[in-house]
Design a protein around this motif. Structure first.
Motif, PDB file in Angstrom:
ATOM      1  N   LEU A 199      -5.517  -4.333  -4.696  1.00  0.00           N
ATOM      2  CA  LEU A 199      -4.450  -3.349  -4.835  1.00  0.00           C
ATOM      3  C   LEU A 199      -3.452  -3.772  -5.916  1.00  0.00           C
ATOM      4  N   PHE A 237       0.837  -1.191   0.000  1.00  0.00           N
ATOM      5  CA  PHE A 237       0.000   0.000   0.000  1.00  0.00           C
ATOM      6  C   PHE A 237       0.881   1.253   0.000  1.00  0.00           C
ATOM      7  N   VAL A 293     -10.332  -1.147  -0.110  1.00  0.00           N
ATOM      8  CA  VAL A 293      -8.872  -1.240   0.046  1.00  0.00           C
ATOM      9  C   VAL A 293      -8.331  -0.250   1.074  1.00  0.00           C
ATOM     10  N   CYS A 294      -8.664   1.020   0.932  1.00  0.00           N
ATOM     11  CA  CYS A 294      -8.118   2.032   1.850  1.00  0.00           C
ATOM     12  C   CYS A 294      -8.611   1.826   3.283  1.00  0.00           C
ATOM     13  N   ALA A 327      -8.158  -7.215  -0.110  1.00  0.00           N
ATOM     14  CA  ALA A 327      -7.736  -5.830  -0.364  1.00  0.00           C
ATOM     15  C   ALA A 327      -6.374  -5.818  -1.052  1.00  0.00           C
ATOM     16  N   HIS A 328      -5.482  -6.697  -0.625  1.00  0.00           N
ATOM     17  CA  HIS A 328      -4.152  -6.785  -1.226  1.00  0.00           C
ATOM     18  C   HIS A 328      -4.262  -7.234  -2.682  1.00  0.00           C
ATOM     19  N   ARG A 350      -6.714  -1.029   4.945  1.00  0.00           N
ATOM     20  CA  ARG A 350      -5.368  -0.543   5.312  1.00  0.00           C
ATOM     21  C   ARG A 350      -5.438   0.318   6.567  1.00  0.00           C
ATOM     22  N   ALA A 370     -12.445 -10.749  -4.623  1.00  0.00           N
ATOM     23  CA  ALA A 370     -12.803  -9.833  -3.537  1.00  0.00           C
ATOM     24  C   ALA A 370     -14.263 -10.008  -3.128  1.00  0.00           C
ATOM     25  N   ILE A 411     -12.177   0.953  -3.971  1.00  0.00           N
ATOM     26  CA  ILE A 411     -10.862   1.471  -3.585  1.00  0.00           C
ATOM     27  C   ILE A 411     -10.918   2.192  -2.235  1.00  0.00           C
TER      28      ILE A 411
END
Length: 143
Positions: free
Chosen positions: A131, A15, A96-97, A127-128, A100, A60, A92
């Protein structure tokens, strides 16, 4: 069982590398004195094709179907019941964010309802994967 902390650290490292690549690719938040990666703009440029690509790859399912919630100031999780993510921006930013942020701010792998550790690990892995796909889809490199 794999070490969830090591899996999450690998995600966090990538990330950070992605934020570095975004800033050097001119994905910078406007009207800021400091360089901050513009995830919103990057998500917009990935476009609807990227979201369809992730759905088709089925990498996902949990992240999209039952996304992570947000810890509020009153120490409750919001929303109480999540709705599936429906577009690339949500994937995203809210996917994902948020995963993180939850990991780096100590909210992953802390217990909770039965099965929460498994869910946290699944969210981190997914999420990885998203990304990694976003970096390739957006033609960004960590160099």
């Amino acid at each position: 069982m794999e070490n969830p902390y090591e899996t999450a650290k690998a995600f966090a490292l990538d990330f950070g590398r992605t934020e570095y690549a975004l800033k050097r690719s001119d994905y910078l938040r406007k009207n800021k004195d400091v360089a901050e990666a513009d995830w919103d703009s990057f998500a917009g440029d990935l476009g609807t094709d990227f979201f369809a690509h992730i759905v088709k790859k089925e990498i996902a399912k949990t992240l999209i179907g039952d996304p992570p919630r947000r810890l509020m100031a009153d120490m409750t999780w919001s929303p109480e019941k999540t709705a599936p993510l429906t577009n690339v921006h949500e994937l995203i930013i809210q996917g994902v964010c948020r995963v993180r942020n939850s990991f780096l701010h100590g909210e992953k792998f802390t217990g909770g309802p039965e099965g929460q550790w498994d869910r946290d690990l699944t969210l981190v892995k997914e999420a990885h994967a998203v990304l990694t796909e976003a970096m390739a889809f957006g033609h960004l490199t960590h160099d």
